[in-house]
Design a protein around this motif. Structure first.
Motif, PDB file in Angstrom:
ATOM      1  N   LYS A  95      39.488  61.063 -23.828  1.00 26.61           N
ATOM      2  CA  LYS A  95      40.698  61.360 -23.057  1.00 26.61           C
ATOM      3  C   LYS A  95      41.640  60.162 -23.036  1.00 26.61           C
ATOM      4  CE  LYS A  95      41.955  63.798 -18.847  1.00 26.61           C
ATOM      5  NZ  LYS A  95      41.446  64.421 -17.600  1.00 26.61           N
ATOM      6  N   LEU A  96      41.076  58.962 -22.928  1.00 22.40           N
ATOM      7  CA  LEU A  96      41.904  57.754 -22.942  1.00 22.40           C
ATOM      8  C   LEU A  96      42.682  57.642 -24.245  1.00 22.40           C
ATOM      9  CD1 LEU A  96      42.660  54.934 -21.704  1.00 22.40           C
ATOM     10  CD2 LEU A  96      40.724  54.030 -23.002  1.00 22.40           C
ATOM     11  N   GLY A  97      41.993  57.822 -25.377  1.00 19.10           N
ATOM     12  CA  GLY A  97      42.653  57.704 -26.665  1.00 19.10           C
ATOM     13  C   GLY A  97      43.683  58.780 -26.910  1.00 19.10           C
ATOM     14  N   VAL A  98      43.391  60.010 -26.468  1.00 15.10           N
ATOM     15  CA  VAL A  98      44.303  61.127 -26.700  1.00 15.10           C
ATOM     16  C   VAL A  98      45.567  60.977 -25.858  1.00 15.10           C
ATOM     17  CG1 VAL A  98      44.601  63.609 -26.353  1.00 15.10           C
ATOM     18  CG2 VAL A  98      42.523  62.758 -27.417  1.00 15.10           C
ATOM     19  N   VAL A  99      45.408  60.706 -24.574  1.00 13.09           N
ATOM     20  CA  VAL A  99      46.547  60.717 -23.655  1.00 13.09           C
ATOM     21  C   VAL A  99      47.451  59.503 -23.829  1.00 13.09           C
ATOM     22  CG1 VAL A  99      47.219  60.688 -21.220  1.00 13.09           C
ATOM     23  CG2 VAL A  99      45.310  62.123 -21.972  1.00 13.09           C
ATOM     24  N   THR A 100      46.855  58.326 -23.996  1.00 11.09           N
ATOM     25  CA  THR A 100      47.667  57.106 -24.065  1.00 11.09           C
ATOM     26  C   THR A 100      48.051  56.718 -25.478  1.00 11.09           C
ATOM     27  OG1 THR A 100      45.754  55.611 -24.227  1.00 11.09           O
ATOM     28  CG2 THR A 100      46.479  56.257 -22.010  1.00 11.09           C
ATOM     29  N   GLY A 101      47.307  57.180 -26.474  1.00 12.57           N
ATOM     30  CA  GLY A 101      47.546  56.726 -27.835  1.00 12.57           C
ATOM     31  C   GLY A 101      46.994  55.344 -28.090  1.00 12.57           C
ATOM     32  N   LEU A 102      46.219  54.820 -27.157  1.00 10.13           N
ATOM     33  CA  LEU A 102      45.599  53.496 -27.284  1.00 10.13           C
ATOM     34  C   LEU A 102      44.099  53.644 -27.134  1.00 10.13           C
ATOM     35  CD1 LEU A 102      47.982  51.544 -24.856  1.00 10.13           C
ATOM     36  CD2 LEU A 102      48.156  51.635 -27.340  1.00 10.13           C
ATOM     37  N   HIS A 103      43.336  52.928 -27.946  1.00  8.13           N
ATOM     38  CA  HIS A 103      41.897  52.980 -27.739  1.00  8.13           C
ATOM     39  C   HIS A 103      41.489  51.961 -26.682  1.00  8.13           C
ATOM     40  CE1 HIS A 103      41.236  49.394 -30.202  1.00  8.13           C
ATOM     41  NE2 HIS A 103      41.897  49.953 -31.198  1.00  8.13           N
ATOM     42  N   LEU A 104      40.212  51.974 -26.324  1.00  8.84           N
ATOM     43  CA  LEU A 104      39.747  51.223 -25.161  1.00  8.84           C
ATOM     44  C   LEU A 104      40.015  49.729 -25.281  1.00  8.84           C
ATOM     45  CD1 LEU A 104      38.330  51.300 -22.441  1.00  8.84           C
ATOM     46  CD2 LEU A 104      36.127  51.289 -23.637  1.00  8.84           C
ATOM     47  N   ALA A 105      39.808  49.154 -26.465  1.00  4.10           N
ATOM     48  CA  ALA A 105      40.046  47.718 -26.639  1.00  4.10           C
ATOM     49  C   ALA A 105      41.530  47.389 -26.494  1.00  4.10           C
ATOM     50  CB  ALA A 105      39.524  47.265 -28.007  1.00  4.10           C
ATOM     51  N   GLU A 106      42.397  48.257 -27.021  1.00  7.32           N
ATOM     52  CA  GLU A 106      43.843  48.037 -26.876  1.00  7.32           C
ATOM     53  C   GLU A 106      44.267  48.136 -25.417  1.00  7.32           C
ATOM     54  OE1 GLU A 106      45.524  49.711 -31.155  1.00  7.32           O
ATOM     55  OE2 GLU A 106      45.085  51.125 -29.534  1.00  7.32           O
ATOM     56  N   MET A 107      43.668  49.056 -24.680  1.00  8.05           N
ATOM     57  CA  MET A 107      43.989  49.195 -23.268  1.00  8.05           C
ATOM     58  C   MET A 107      43.520  47.970 -22.482  1.00  8.05           C
ATOM     59  SD  MET A 107      45.459  51.061 -21.043  1.00  8.05           S
ATOM     60  CE  MET A 107      45.663  52.652 -21.824  1.00  8.05           C
ATOM     61  N   CYS A 108      42.356  47.451 -22.825  1.00  7.65           N
ATOM     62  CA  CYS A 108      41.867  46.237 -22.164  1.00  7.65           C
ATOM     63  C   CYS A 108      42.806  45.063 -22.422  1.00  7.65           C
ATOM     64  CB  CYS A 108      40.459  45.898 -22.661  1.00  7.65           C
ATOM     65  SG  CYS A 108      39.180  47.034 -22.098  1.00  7.65           S
ATOM     66  N   HIS A 109      43.354  44.994 -23.632  1.00  6.87           N
ATOM     67  CA  HIS A 109      44.288  43.909 -23.956  1.00  6.87           C
ATOM     68  C   HIS A 109      45.525  43.972 -23.076  1.00  6.87           C
ATOM     69  CE1 HIS A 109      47.594  41.949 -26.199  1.00  6.87           C
ATOM     70  NE2 HIS A 109      46.644  41.099 -26.578  1.00  6.87           N
ATOM     71  N   ARG A 110      45.929  45.186 -22.722  1.00  9.47           N
ATOM     72  CA  ARG A 110      47.134  45.333 -21.910  1.00  9.47           C
ATOM     73  C   ARG A 110      46.868  45.206 -20.418  1.00  9.47           C
ATOM     74  NH1 ARG A 110      47.602  47.213 -26.589  1.00  9.47           N
ATOM     75  NH2 ARG A 110      49.561  47.697 -27.640  1.00  9.47           N
ATOM     76  N   GLN A 111      45.643  45.454 -19.973  1.00 16.12           N
ATOM     77  CA  GLN A 111      45.356  45.487 -18.546  1.00 16.12           C
ATOM     78  C   GLN A 111      44.706  44.215 -18.015  1.00 16.12           C
ATOM     79  OE1 GLN A 111      46.282  47.936 -16.514  1.00 16.12           O
ATOM     80  NE2 GLN A 111      47.176  49.104 -18.188  1.00 16.12           N
ATOM     81  N   TYR A 112      43.982  43.477 -18.870  1.00 20.26           N
ATOM     82  CA  TYR A 112      43.235  42.313 -18.400  1.00 20.26           C
ATOM     83  C   TYR A 112      43.960  41.015 -18.748  1.00 20.26           C
ATOM     84  CZ  TYR A 112      39.278  45.485 -17.734  1.00 20.26           C
ATOM     85  OH  TYR A 112      38.466  46.497 -17.326  1.00 20.26           O
ATOM     86  N   LYS A 113      43.710  40.004 -17.949  1.00 22.86           N
ATOM     87  CA  LYS A 113      44.238  38.684 -18.258  1.00 22.86           C
ATOM     88  C   LYS A 113      43.447  38.064 -19.402  1.00 22.86           C
ATOM     89  CE  LYS A 113      46.011  37.827 -13.608  1.00 22.86           C
ATOM     90  NZ  LYS A 113      45.976  36.933 -12.414  1.00 22.86           N
ATOM     91  N   ARG A 114      43.943  36.950 -19.918  1.00 23.54           N
ATOM     92  CA  ARG A 114      43.415  36.382 -21.148  1.00 23.54           C
ATOM     93  C   ARG A 114      41.920  36.039 -21.072  1.00 23.54           C
ATOM     94  NH1 ARG A 114      45.424  33.910 -25.679  1.00 23.54           N
ATOM     95  NH2 ARG A 114      44.139  32.291 -26.620  1.00 23.54           N
ATOM     96  N   ILE A 115      41.501  35.291 -20.055  1.00 24.86           N
ATOM     97  CA  ILE A 115      40.109  34.831 -19.986  1.00 24.86           C
ATOM     98  C   ILE A 115      39.122  35.991 -19.866  1.00 24.86           C
ATOM     99  CG2 ILE A 115      38.447  33.417 -18.720  1.00 24.86           C
ATOM    100  CD1 ILE A 115      40.523  31.870 -20.380  1.00 24.86           C
ATOM    101  N   PRO A 116      39.268  36.892 -18.871  1.00 29.13           N
ATOM    102  CA  PRO A 116      38.309  38.013 -18.816  1.00 29.13           C
ATOM    103  C   PRO A 116      38.362  38.901 -20.050  1.00 29.13           C
ATOM    104  CG  PRO A 116      40.128  38.341 -17.266  1.00 29.13           C
ATOM    105  CD  PRO A 116      40.228  36.941 -17.757  1.00 29.13           C
ATOM    106  N   ARG A 117      39.547  39.023 -20.656  1.00 28.38           N
ATOM    107  CA  ARG A 117      39.663  39.834 -21.874  1.00 28.38           C
ATOM    108  C   ARG A 117      38.850  39.232 -23.012  1.00 28.38           C
ATOM    109  NH1 ARG A 117      43.730  39.057 -25.530  1.00 28.38           N
ATOM    110  NH2 ARG A 117      45.075  38.191 -23.926  1.00 28.38           N
ATOM    111  N   LEU A 118      38.940  37.909 -23.186  1.00 27.49           N
ATOM    112  CA  LEU A 118      38.189  37.254 -24.261  1.00 27.49           C
ATOM    113  C   LEU A 118      36.685  37.314 -24.004  1.00 27.49           C
ATOM    114  CD1 LEU A 118      40.439  34.130 -24.985  1.00 27.49           C
ATOM    115  CD2 LEU A 118      40.224  36.234 -26.327  1.00 27.49           C
ATOM    116  N   ILE A 119      36.297  37.163 -22.730  1.00 29.99           N
ATOM    117  CA  ILE A 119      34.867  37.255 -22.391  1.00 29.99           C
ATOM    118  C   ILE A 119      34.345  38.654 -22.704  1.00 29.99           C
ATOM    119  CG2 ILE A 119      33.203  37.225 -20.490  1.00 29.99           C
ATOM    120  CD1 ILE A 119      34.883  35.024 -19.197  1.00 29.99           C
TER     121      ILE A 119
END
Length: 359
Positions: free
Chosen positions: A98-122
Motif C-alpha cells: 500500500k505504501l508503494g502504490v499510494v505514494t509512489g515511493l518504496h519504504l527506503a525512499e520514504m525513510c529518507h524523506r521522513q528520518y533525520k540523517r543519523i537515524p536514517r544511516l543507522i
C-alpha cells in the motif's frame, strides 16, 4: 455529465518525487483499461509478479532448513506457527504494498524523506546487515545443492552462485515480465520437487491438517524452534523489496479509483503467492516430521540429531533412492538461486532509497 476526477491533495507533494528516475521508470508494465468495473483476470495478470518475487523470501534455504528442524523437533505440531507467521507476513507485506502504490515511493525512499540523517544511516546499515545475513545462507544453501548434484566444492559452488545471480538478473534488460516469468518457473520447480518428496514419504494427511490449524505442542522442547520459524518467515528487508517492486506497474496515482484497484489486485496476488509458499513449506515440514523423527531419534538417549538441507538430501537418497536425492537438490538449487537474486534487489533498493542514489 462526467463526474470530476478526485485527487489526493494530501499526497501531491509525493508525486513530483516519484517522477524521479528509478529502476523501473523505463520498464513499467502497462495495466489494461476495461470499460466494466469490478474484478478482471486480465488486470490481475498484469499485476501478477511482485508478490511472487516477494514470496521467494519465504522459500529460501534458511526457511527450508528451519522447516526441517521444526519437523524433527515438533513433528507436525509446529505447522500452526508456520501458518500464523505466514498470515502475519501477509499483513505486513500488504502494508508495504500500500505504501508503494499510494505514494509512489518504496519504504527506503520514504525513510529518507521522513528520518533525520543519523537515524536514517543507522537504519540503512541495519537493513544491509539483514540482507547480507540472508544472502550468506542463500549462497551457501545454493552451493550445497550444487555439491549434492555434482560434488563441486562449496567454495566453487559459492562462486558459481554469485556469477549465476548477476547473469540471471540481466534478464530484466529483455523486459521485466521475462524476469518475473523466470521466478515463476523457479517457484514451480520448488513446488514439484518438494511435492514429490511429500508424496513419496507419505505423511499422515489428517495429522498435517491438525498441526496446521490446531495450536499445540504441550510439554515439548520446541519453543525455541517455534521462534525460529517466525524469524525465518518474516524478514524485514522483504518489506523494502515488496514496496519497491509494486512500482513496476504503470498506475495513475492521482486517481483514487486506480489506487483502490491496484491495492485490491496486489492483495489478491500476494495472498496467492504466499499460499503457494505456505504449501511448499508444509511439504518440507511434513517430510522431515515423518522421516527424521524415525531416523534420527535415539530411543536410548531421547536425543535428536540436527537436521539441515545436506542431511535431508542424503537421508532422502538413502530412503527412497538416488532420484529423491537429486530432486531434493534441484529444489534447494531453485530456492537458493531465486532468493539470492531477490536479496540482491533488496540490497540495491535499500541503498538507493536510504542514500538517495539513482543508478
Amino acid at each position: 455529465m462526467e463526474e470530476p476526477k478526485k485527487e489526493n491533495k494530501h499526497l501531491d507533494h509525493y508525486y513530483e518525487d516519484s517522477e524521479i528516475d528509478t529502476y523501473f521508470s523505463n520498464n513499467k508494465v502497462k495495466i489494461p483499461v476495461t470499460e466494466k468495473s469490478g474484478f478482471n483476470f486480465r488486470k490481475l495478470w498484469a499485476f501478477t509478479g511482485p508478490g511472487f518475487l516477494m514470496s521467494i523470501a519465504y522459500l529460501d534455504p534458511g526457511n527450508i532448513e528451519s522447516d526441517l528442524q521444526s519437523g524433527t523437533v515438533g513433528n507436525y505440531r509446529l505447522l500452526w506457527v508456520l501458518f500464523g507467521a505466514t498470515v502475519l507476513g501477509f499483513i505486513m507485506q500488504s502494508l508495504a504494498t500500500k505504501l508503494g502504490v499510494v505514494t509512489g515511493l518504496h519504504l527506503a525512499e520514504m525513510c529518507h524523506r521522513q528520518y533525520k540523517r543519523i537515524p536514517r544511516l543507522i537504519l540503512w546499515v541495519m537493513v544491509e546487515i539483514a540482507v547480507i545475513g540472508s544472502d550468506m545462507q542463500e549462497v551457501i544453501g545454493t552451493a550445497i545443492a550444487i555439491y549434492l548434484l555434482s560434488n563441486v566444492p562449496l567454495w566453487a559452488g559459492c562462486l558459481i552462485t554469485i556469477i549465476d545471480t548477476f547473469t540471471f538478473l540481466f534478464l530484466d534488460k529483455y523486459g521485466l515480465r521475462k524476469l518475473e516469468m523466470f521466478f515463476g518457473l523457479l517457484i514451480t520447480v520448488m513446488g514439484i520437487t518438494f511435492g514429490y518428496e511429500y508424496v513419496v514419504s507419505g505423511p499422515n494427511s489428517m495429522d498435517v491438517v491438525k498441526g496446521l490449524f490446531i495450536p499445540m505442542c504441550k510439554d515439548c522442547d520446541s519453543k525455541l524452534q517455534a521462534v525460529g520459524v517466525i524469524g525465518a518467515v518474516i524478514m524485514p528487508h522483504n518489506l523494502y523489496l515488496h514496496s519497491a517492486l509494486v512500482k513496476s506497474r504503470d498506475i495513475d496515482r492521482k486517481n483514487p479509483e486506480r489506487l483502490k484497484e491496484a491495492n485490491m489486485y496486489y492483495y489478491i496476488e500476494s495472498a496467492i503467492a504466499l499460499i503457494c509458499s505456505l504449501i511448499i513449506n508444509i511439504f518440507v515440514v511434513s517430510v522431515s516430521g515423518v522421516e527424521y523423527l524415525i531416523a534420527f531419534q535415539s530411543e536410548q538417549l531421547n536425543e535428536y540429531v540436527d537436521a539441515d538441507i545436506y542431511k535431508g538430501g542424503i537421508f532422502l537418497g538413502c530412503a527412497y533412492g538416488v532420484a529423491a536425492l537429486y530432486i531434493w537438490a534441484v529444489g534447494i538449487l531453485a530456492a537458493g538461486q531465486s532468493s539470492t537474486m531477490t536479496g540482491t534487489y533488496a540490497g540495491q533498493f535499500a541503498m538507493e532509497g536510504f542514500l538517495n542514489l539513482r543508478w
